[in-house]
Design a protein around this motif. Structure first.
Motif, PDB file in Angstrom:
ATOM      1  N   ASN A  54      70.203  33.301  16.107  1.00 21.64           N
ATOM      2  CA  ASN A  54      68.846  32.758  16.131  1.00 21.64           C
ATOM      3  C   ASN A  54      67.929  33.617  15.261  1.00 21.64           C
ATOM      4  O   ASN A  54      68.322  34.682  14.792  1.00 21.64           O
ATOM      5  CB  ASN A  54      68.332  32.726  17.577  1.00 21.64           C
ATOM      6  CG  ASN A  54      68.286  34.108  18.191  1.00 21.64           C
ATOM      7  OD1 ASN A  54      67.419  34.904  17.866  1.00 21.64           O
ATOM      8  ND2 ASN A  54      69.244  34.401  19.058  1.00 21.64           N
ATOM      9  N   SER A 106      60.238  28.541  21.799  1.00 20.33           N
ATOM     10  CA  SER A 106      59.803  27.624  20.752  1.00 20.33           C
ATOM     11  C   SER A 106      58.279  27.482  20.759  1.00 20.33           C
ATOM     12  O   SER A 106      57.624  27.479  19.714  1.00 20.33           O
ATOM     13  CB  SER A 106      60.507  26.279  20.961  1.00 20.33           C
ATOM     14  OG  SER A 106      59.663  25.209  20.697  1.00 20.33           O
ATOM     15  N   VAL A 141      62.795  24.128  18.503  1.00 19.68           N
ATOM     16  CA  VAL A 141      63.969  24.879  18.978  1.00 19.68           C
ATOM     17  C   VAL A 141      65.055  24.977  17.890  1.00 19.68           C
ATOM     18  O   VAL A 141      65.613  26.049  17.663  1.00 19.68           O
ATOM     19  CB  VAL A 141      64.538  24.235  20.270  1.00 19.68           C
ATOM     20  CG1 VAL A 141      65.886  24.831  20.628  1.00 19.68           C
ATOM     21  CG2 VAL A 141      63.559  24.408  21.430  1.00 19.68           C
ATOM     22  N   GLU A 142      65.298  23.857  17.194  1.00 20.98           N
ATOM     23  CA  GLU A 142      66.393  23.872  16.207  1.00 20.98           C
ATOM     24  C   GLU A 142      66.062  24.699  14.968  1.00 20.98           C
ATOM     25  O   GLU A 142      66.947  24.996  14.170  1.00 20.98           O
ATOM     26  CB  GLU A 142      66.828  22.445  15.838  1.00 20.98           C
ATOM     27  CG  GLU A 142      65.739  21.573  15.242  1.00 20.98           C
ATOM     28  CD  GLU A 142      64.969  20.788  16.315  1.00 20.98           C
ATOM     29  OE1 GLU A 142      64.753  21.328  17.420  1.00 20.98           O
ATOM     30  OE2 GLU A 142      64.589  19.640  16.028  1.00 20.98           O
ATOM     31  N   GLU A 143      64.793  25.088  14.811  1.00 16.07           N
ATOM     32  CA  GLU A 143      64.459  25.987  13.696  1.00 16.07           C
ATOM     33  C   GLU A 143      64.608  27.455  14.113  1.00 16.07           C
ATOM     34  O   GLU A 143      64.557  28.355  13.277  1.00 16.07           O
ATOM     35  CB  GLU A 143      63.017  25.741  13.223  1.00 16.07           C
ATOM     36  CG  GLU A 143      62.926  24.622  12.196  1.00 16.07           C
ATOM     37  CD  GLU A 143      61.512  24.451  11.672  1.00 16.07           C
ATOM     38  OE1 GLU A 143      60.797  25.463  11.566  1.00 16.07           O
ATOM     39  OE2 GLU A 143      61.146  23.301  11.387  1.00 16.07           O
ATOM     40  N   PHE A 160      67.062  28.391  16.823  1.00 22.79           N
ATOM     41  CA  PHE A 160      68.469  28.595  17.193  1.00 22.79           C
ATOM     42  C   PHE A 160      69.387  27.808  16.276  1.00 22.79           C
ATOM     43  O   PHE A 160      69.083  26.682  15.902  1.00 22.79           O
ATOM     44  CB  PHE A 160      68.687  28.171  18.655  1.00 22.79           C
ATOM     45  CG  PHE A 160      67.925  29.011  19.619  1.00 22.79           C
ATOM     46  CD1 PHE A 160      68.434  30.222  20.072  1.00 22.79           C
ATOM     47  CD2 PHE A 160      66.674  28.603  20.072  1.00 22.79           C
ATOM     48  CE1 PHE A 160      67.710  31.010  20.956  1.00 22.79           C
ATOM     49  CE2 PHE A 160      65.943  29.387  20.965  1.00 22.79           C
ATOM     50  CZ  PHE A 160      66.470  30.595  21.405  1.00 22.79           C
ATOM     51  N   ASP A 161      70.492  28.432  15.949  1.00 23.01           N
ATOM     52  CA  ASP A 161      71.468  27.794  15.062  1.00 23.01           C
ATOM     53  C   ASP A 161      72.686  27.356  15.885  1.00 23.01           C
ATOM     54  O   ASP A 161      73.516  28.190  16.245  1.00 23.01           O
ATOM     55  CB  ASP A 161      71.874  28.795  13.971  1.00 23.01           C
ATOM     56  CG  ASP A 161      72.989  28.258  13.100  1.00 23.01           C
ATOM     57  OD1 ASP A 161      73.276  27.039  13.180  1.00 23.01           O
ATOM     58  OD2 ASP A 161      73.572  29.060  12.341  1.00 23.01           O
ATOM     59  N   PRO A 162      72.777  26.056  16.167  1.00 21.96           N
ATOM     60  CA  PRO A 162      73.878  25.588  17.031  1.00 21.96           C
ATOM     61  C   PRO A 162      75.253  25.729  16.385  1.00 21.96           C
ATOM     62  O   PRO A 162      76.269  25.701  17.072  1.00 21.96           O
ATOM     63  CB  PRO A 162      73.526  24.118  17.284  1.00 21.96           C
ATOM     64  CG  PRO A 162      72.679  23.725  16.141  1.00 21.96           C
ATOM     65  CD  PRO A 162      71.952  24.954  15.687  1.00 21.96           C
ATOM     66  N   GLU A 216      77.825  28.941  17.539  1.00 17.57           N
ATOM     67  CA  GLU A 216      78.247  29.154  18.932  1.00 17.57           C
ATOM     68  C   GLU A 216      79.382  30.166  18.995  1.00 17.57           C
ATOM     69  O   GLU A 216      80.413  30.008  18.357  1.00 17.57           O
ATOM     70  CB  GLU A 216      78.698  27.821  19.547  1.00 17.57           C
ATOM     71  CG  GLU A 216      79.061  27.878  21.014  1.00 17.57           C
ATOM     72  CD  GLU A 216      77.931  28.398  21.905  1.00 17.57           C
ATOM     73  OE1 GLU A 216      78.109  29.510  22.442  1.00 17.57           O
ATOM     74  OE2 GLU A 216      76.905  27.732  22.034  1.00 17.57           O
TER      75      GLU A 216
END
Lengths: 132, 66
Positions: free
Chosen positions: B3, B49, B56-58, B60-62, B65
């Motif tokens: 992240n 966020s 959130v998606e900016e 954390f990088d899904p 994992e």
């Protein structure tokens, strides 16, 4: 924004509640032992023997409140180490149970309590290290 | 989960302790989040966020994992 941090507040509150409960425990324990040694009827002996349970229950309540109010990772660390402590204690208890069948002396239930607490204390830093 | 919390925090010149206070979590927790050792719950992710005013998606990088 200066709202108090709930996790920090929980740490402080727990320290205070734990210290007060332990102080009450020592006081009640001394009273209980003194009174029992005075020679009371058995029913009263029972009451005074059980009296120290009250401050211990306060310690338990303080722990429950503490674990409920710290942040999710700190809670997870405590719960994981408590689960490990329960498992370790179960292993130790079963092991010693088998040893008793071959003649080792019977131990008091007190040892189980001590084992859980010591194992929890030891497990915690190991669990916490995984998140560092 | 990887992240950008550390970068976003540095951009705002906030210390770990400051961010921890703003989120109501322990300093050790913000450290575990920054190093990717701990993936936050959905409510905490949304708090983060909101704090950094980024989706959130900016943050954390899904794809990372562990």
């Amino acid at each position: 924004m200066k709202t108090p941090n709930p996790t920090t507040a929980a740490n402080r509150r727990y320290a205070i509640e734990f210290a007060l409960s332990m102080l009450a425990y020592v006081v009640v324990l001394v009273i209980s032992i003194t009174v029992i040694n005075y020679g009371l009827p058995p029913a009263w002996k029972l009451v005074f023997a059980l009296l120290p349970i009250i401050p211990i229950a306060f310690v338990f309540a303080a722990i429950v409140r503490y674990v409920g109010s710290i942040d999710e990772l700190q809670r997870r660390i405590h719960i994981e180490s408590l689960a490990l402590a329960a498992g370790i204690t179960a292993l130790l208890a079963v092991t010693y149970g088998f040893l008793e069948t071959v003649g080792l002396p019977h131990l008091s239930a007190w040892f189980t309590y001590a084992a859980v607490m010591v194992a929890w204390l030891i497990a915690r830093p190991f669990v916490a290290r995984r998140y560092r | 989960m990887r992240n950008r919390i550390r970068v976003l925090r540095a951009e705002r010149e906030w210390s770990q302790a400051e961010v921890a206070d703003r989120l109501g979590i322990a300093r050790q927790t913000i450290n575990a989040l920054e190093t990717g050792k701990y993936a936050p719950s959905l409510p905490l992710a949304f708090k983060i966020s909101k704090l950094f005013a980024k989706p959130v998606e900016e943050i954390f990088d899904p794809a990372s994992e562990e």
